[in-house]
Design a protein around this motif. Structure first.
Motif, PDB file in Angstrom:
ATOM      1  N   CYS A  30       0.857  -1.236   0.055  1.00 34.75           N
ATOM      2  CA  CYS A  30       0.214   0.088   0.043  1.00 34.75           C
ATOM      3  C   CYS A  30       0.894   1.285  -0.126  1.00 34.75           C
ATOM      4  O   CYS A  30       1.522   1.468   1.011  1.00 34.75           O
ATOM      5  CB  CYS A  30      -0.896   0.062   1.279  1.00 34.75           C
ATOM      6  SG  CYS A  30      -1.993  -1.323   1.199  1.00 34.75           S
ATOM      7  N   LYS A  31       0.966   1.791  -1.046  1.00 34.98           N
ATOM      8  CA  LYS A  31       1.827   2.932  -1.427  1.00 34.98           C
ATOM      9  C   LYS A  31       1.217   4.085  -1.013  1.00 34.98           C
ATOM     10  O   LYS A  31      -0.142   4.043  -0.705  1.00 34.98           O
ATOM     11  CB  LYS A  31       2.648   3.173  -2.761  1.00 34.98           C
ATOM     12  CG  LYS A  31       3.174   2.072  -3.191  1.00 34.98           C
ATOM     13  CD  LYS A  31       4.784   2.305  -2.920  1.00 34.98           C
ATOM     14  CE  LYS A  31       5.497   1.047  -2.859  1.00 34.98           C
ATOM     15  NZ  LYS A  31       5.535   0.193  -3.782  1.00 34.98           N
ATOM     16  N   SER A  32       1.606   5.273  -1.034  1.00 32.18           N
ATOM     17  CA  SER A  32       0.720   6.679  -0.717  1.00 32.18           C
ATOM     18  C   SER A  32      -0.295   6.979  -1.694  1.00 32.18           C
ATOM     19  O   SER A  32      -1.228   7.725  -1.364  1.00 32.18           O
ATOM     20  CB  SER A  32       1.662   7.836  -0.264  1.00 32.18           C
ATOM     21  OG  SER A  32       2.301   8.061  -1.571  1.00 32.18           O
ATOM     22  N   PRO A  35      -2.943   1.144  -3.749  1.00 36.36           N
ATOM     23  CA  PRO A  35      -2.256  -0.229  -3.475  1.00 36.36           C
ATOM     24  C   PRO A  35      -1.772  -0.649  -4.794  1.00 36.36           C
ATOM     25  O   PRO A  35      -2.481  -0.793  -5.599  1.00 36.36           O
ATOM     26  CB  PRO A  35      -3.462  -0.934  -2.959  1.00 36.36           C
ATOM     27  CG  PRO A  35      -4.656  -0.178  -2.945  1.00 36.36           C
ATOM     28  CD  PRO A  35      -4.330   1.201  -3.470  1.00 36.36           C
ATOM     29  N   THR A  36      -0.610  -1.501  -4.603  1.00 40.65           N
ATOM     30  CA  THR A  36       0.044  -2.086  -5.888  1.00 40.65           C
ATOM     31  C   THR A  36      -0.109  -3.581  -5.561  1.00 40.65           C
ATOM     32  O   THR A  36      -0.021  -4.017  -4.394  1.00 40.65           O
ATOM     33  CB  THR A  36       1.434  -1.537  -6.096  1.00 40.65           C
ATOM     34  OG1 THR A  36       2.180  -1.886  -5.008  1.00 40.65           O
ATOM     35  CG2 THR A  36       1.346  -0.258  -6.517  1.00 40.65           C
ATOM     36  N   THR A  38      -1.961  -6.198  -6.342  1.00 37.97           N
ATOM     37  CA  THR A  38      -3.043  -6.563  -5.921  1.00 37.97           C
ATOM     38  C   THR A  38      -3.592  -8.109  -6.350  1.00 37.97           C
ATOM     39  O   THR A  38      -4.387  -8.785  -5.787  1.00 37.97           O
ATOM     40  CB  THR A  38      -4.104  -5.737  -5.725  1.00 37.97           C
ATOM     41  OG1 THR A  38      -4.495  -5.331  -7.237  1.00 37.97           O
ATOM     42  CG2 THR A  38      -3.907  -4.529  -4.910  1.00 37.97           C
ATOM     43  N   PRO A 296      -3.613  -5.972   8.177  1.00 39.29           N
ATOM     44  CA  PRO A 296      -2.854  -4.982   7.621  1.00 39.29           C
ATOM     45  C   PRO A 296      -1.365  -5.271   8.368  1.00 39.29           C
ATOM     46  O   PRO A 296      -1.320  -5.945   9.467  1.00 39.29           O
ATOM     47  CB  PRO A 296      -3.235  -3.648   8.250  1.00 39.29           C
ATOM     48  CG  PRO A 296      -4.459  -3.942   8.934  1.00 39.29           C
ATOM     49  CD  PRO A 296      -4.772  -5.541   9.046  1.00 39.29           C
ATOM     50  N   LEU A 343      -5.327   1.922   7.599  1.00 36.45           N
ATOM     51  CA  LEU A 343      -4.677   2.438   6.443  1.00 36.45           C
ATOM     52  C   LEU A 343      -4.862   3.649   6.092  1.00 36.45           C
ATOM     53  O   LEU A 343      -5.151   3.940   4.767  1.00 36.45           O
ATOM     54  CB  LEU A 343      -4.968   1.335   5.371  1.00 36.45           C
ATOM     55  CG  LEU A 343      -4.125  -0.023   5.294  1.00 36.45           C
ATOM     56  CD1 LEU A 343      -4.435  -0.571   3.924  1.00 36.45           C
ATOM     57  CD2 LEU A 343      -2.710  -0.019   5.359  1.00 36.45           C
ATOM     58  N   ARG A 345      -2.630   5.881   6.390  1.00 35.67           N
ATOM     59  CA  ARG A 345      -1.716   6.515   5.505  1.00 35.67           C
ATOM     60  C   ARG A 345      -1.079   7.790   6.014  1.00 35.67           C
ATOM     61  O   ARG A 345      -0.276   8.442   5.281  1.00 35.67           O
ATOM     62  CB  ARG A 345      -1.724   6.603   3.940  1.00 35.67           C
ATOM     63  CG  ARG A 345      -2.095   5.279   3.238  1.00 35.67           C
ATOM     64  CD  ARG A 345      -2.029   5.344   1.628  1.00 35.67           C
ATOM     65  NE  ARG A 345      -1.918   4.311   1.118  1.00 35.67           N
ATOM     66  CZ  ARG A 345      -3.184   3.504   0.876  1.00 35.67           C
ATOM     67  NH1 ARG A 345      -4.292   3.809   1.330  1.00 35.67           N
ATOM     68  NH2 ARG A 345      -2.874   2.244   0.202  1.00 35.67           N
ATOM     69  N   ARG A 360       1.556  -2.599   4.495  1.00 33.67           N
ATOM     70  CA  ARG A 360       1.337  -3.862   3.682  1.00 33.67           C
ATOM     71  C   ARG A 360       0.093  -4.708   4.104  1.00 33.67           C
ATOM     72  O   ARG A 360      -0.218  -4.293   5.029  1.00 33.67           O
ATOM     73  CB  ARG A 360       2.437  -5.137   3.553  1.00 33.67           C
ATOM     74  CG  ARG A 360       3.904  -4.388   3.005  1.00 33.67           C
ATOM     75  CD  ARG A 360       4.735  -5.592   2.737  1.00 33.67           C
ATOM     76  NE  ARG A 360       6.010  -5.180   2.689  1.00 33.67           N
ATOM     77  CZ  ARG A 360       6.916  -5.523   3.487  1.00 33.67           C
ATOM     78  NH1 ARG A 360       6.734  -6.675   4.378  1.00 33.67           N
ATOM     79  NH2 ARG A 360       8.093  -4.917   3.523  1.00 33.67           N
ATOM     80  N   ARG A 361      -0.560  -5.361   3.190  1.00 34.22           N
ATOM     81  CA  ARG A 361      -1.555  -6.307   3.666  1.00 34.22           C
ATOM     82  C   ARG A 361      -1.247  -7.790   3.521  1.00 34.22           C
ATOM     83  O   ARG A 361      -0.713  -8.045   2.145  1.00 34.22           O
ATOM     84  CB  ARG A 361      -2.845  -5.752   2.872  1.00 34.22           C
ATOM     85  CG  ARG A 361      -3.356  -4.533   3.506  1.00 34.22           C
ATOM     86  CD  ARG A 361      -4.687  -4.871   3.068  1.00 34.22           C
ATOM     87  NE  ARG A 361      -5.619  -3.419   3.389  1.00 34.22           N
ATOM     88  CZ  ARG A 361      -6.413  -3.327   4.431  1.00 34.22           C
ATOM     89  NH1 ARG A 361      -6.397  -4.095   5.532  1.00 34.22           N
ATOM     90  NH2 ARG A 361      -7.002  -2.175   4.421  1.00 34.22           N
TER      91      ARG A 361
END
Lengths: 395, 105
Positions: A30-32, A35-36, A38, A296, A343, A345, A360-361
């Motif tokens: 989970c970037k700012s 989320p990438t 996935t 998380p 999350l 952030r 991260r998740r």
């Protein structure tokens, strides 16, 4: 040169994934901004060149799968499922919301309604009231079926607001006295002060013998000696059935306000409840809601000390981080409660924070929450949902 | 309902009525995990009709066999989930019961 056995050379596939690919496979980053990573790598041959078998082995699933219950009361529960795929978790969630049957009021026969609430609005409100009865004891009713004791529950509501039904409070009496100057206004105000007979859901009475309203037939004269035909044909009283003789059918919450009546207004109606699924209408959904989220995971990539540590602890609104005193007056930040992380952030907002904290998740660890409306306890609801998925596969 | 060619049994499309993403996505997942499958996917031709098309292509085995096997696998997964869940709930209730008894003076 030292002789190294051929199996220990670095580029021979050992049957395990290198750590960065393992991370990519099991965690969502989970970037700012978003989320990438996935997607789930489901293809069985995905890691064939590495010598790792990605296919589903039932024994592996059986040994890895775990369920832990966190909280369980009469109305809601929270539990963790570890080692399952999101498509199956989503299937359970969809079934819980839309395909578990319940009983809810469907047909409302109005005899008299002089209140300000319209017939259809009243019927709609009655449909949404949760009924505390096990829907597995009843059958579905199709259009050609006659309503009988196996597929219908009948409720009756007959209320009238009289002048004596004082829900009048002392404060209102005082107001009346104060306005004694203008007699007309006082008269009107006094009458309005009587208004507020709120019809609550405990006024709905269960009729175990079926409907009491007679059907309008053509030759009413010839039927005068026999029992009048009503809207339902109960062959025996529902009271006498073993499952209902000890626990009468009631509504889950007796204090829901259905309507408000003014002076002289009356409502007389009969409501028939049948079995249905949430797919047809949301009133038949047995859960207030059901949802899941992935666990998380908050990881500190570097050591965070002193002022940065205090800043980090203050930033987080759900108090995920804690300060640990290492000794010599140095403070260090640790992750105390990663489960509480929502999350938001906040901790990676700002310059450079992304290098310190990684959000991260975990892809196969789901935290399920189920809130039931009361017909069935939540653990029974989940078991029924799994049974329904099994039945679908069989068909 | 199955559509496929008579000569090539290893690739066919199954059209299921009265189904939606709930079953189709889970079946697609179990199909993918089977090593005999080269391609599988599902689509919903129109959201108003409750109909799902599942496409399966295998490495030689008849597609209907593979499809039936993955349905069986999904059923076994569900049964295992149910039994684990029941154990967990019973354990939790027992623990809570023991705690409640301990707290009583």
């Amino acid at each position: 040169m030292a002789k190294v056995p051929i199996w220990d050379l670095p580029d021979v596939p050992t049957g395990e994934l290198p750590p960065h690919i393992q991370l990519q496979r099991t965690r969502v980053f989970c970037k700012s901004d978003a989320p990438t990573n996935t997607e789930n790598i489901q293809y069985s041959g995905a890691y064939a060149s590495m010598g790792v078998d990605n296919s589903l082995r039932l024994d592996q699933f059986r040994s890895n799968f775990k369920v832990e219950v966190m909280r369980l009361n009469e109305d809601d529960m929270e539990f963790d499922m570890i080692g399952i795929d999101p498509s199956i978790a989503n299937a359970f969630r969809r079934i819980l919301i839309a395909e578990l049957p319940t009983m809810a009021i469907e047909k409302v026969l109005m005899a008299n309604n002089t209140s300000v609430i319209q017939d259809e609005v009243l019927a709609h409100r009655l449909g949404l009231i949760p009924i505390k009865v096990d829907p597995r004891l009843f059958d579905y009713m199709s259009e050609n079926d006659v309503p009988n004791e196996k597929n219908t529950i009948v409720f009756k509501l007959h209320v009238r607001c009289e002048r004596g039904d004082a829900r009048l409070t002392e404060k209102r009496r005082l107001t009346v006295v104060v306005l004694i100057f203008n007699w007309l206004v006082t008269e009107w105000y006094f009458k309005m002060a009587m208004v507020c007979y709120a019809v609550t859901s405990d006024e709905l009475k269960w009729l175990p013998n079926g409907s009491e309203f007679p059907l309008a037939t053509e030759n009413s004269a010839s039927n005068s000696t026999s029992k009048p035909k009503t809207y339902t044909s109960f062959s025996c009283s529902q009271d006498s059935l073993p499952q209902f003789s000890k626990n009468p059918i009631t509504l889950k919450h007796p204090d829901i306000i259905i309507a408000k009546l003014g002076l002289g207004q009356e409502i007389e109606l009969e409501a028939h409840a049948v079995k249905g699924m949430g797919k047809t209408h949301a009133k038949w959904s047995p859960v207030a809601t059901a949802w899941y989220r992935m666990l998380p995971e908050v990881v500190l990539l570097q050591e965070i000390e002193d002022e940065k540590a205090t800043e980090l602890v203050q930033k987080c609104p759900t108090k995920v981080f804690d300060i640990e005193d290492v000794g010599k007056g140095k403070k260090r930040a640790t992750v105390a409660r990663p489960r509480d992380c929502t999350l938001c952030r906040e901790c990676i907002r700002g310059e450079g924070w992304e290098n310190f904290v990684a959000l991260r998740r975990v892809k196969d660890h789901f935290i399920f929450t189920i809130e039931s409306t009361g017909a069935l306890p939540p653990e029974v609801l989940f078991t029924e949902a799994v049974k329904i998925l099994e039945d679908k596969c069989e068909g | 309902m199955e559509l496929g060619s008579v000569q090539d049994q290893s690739a066919s499309t199954f059209s299921l009525t009265d189904e939606d993403h709930t079953l189709a996505n889970s079946l697609r997942f179990t199909l993918n995990q089977d090593p005999r499958v080269t391609f599988c996917g599902y689509s919903i031709p129109h959201p108003s009709d409750a109909r799902v098309n599942i496409r399966v292509q295998t490495t030689g085995d008849p597609a209907s066999e593979v499809f039936k096997d993955s349905c069986q696998d999904l059923m076994l997964i569900c049964q295992h989930v149910r039994s684990t869940f029941d154990h967990a709930v019973t354990n939790f209730k027992n623990e809570k019961g023991i705690n409640a008894m301990d707290l009583k003076p």
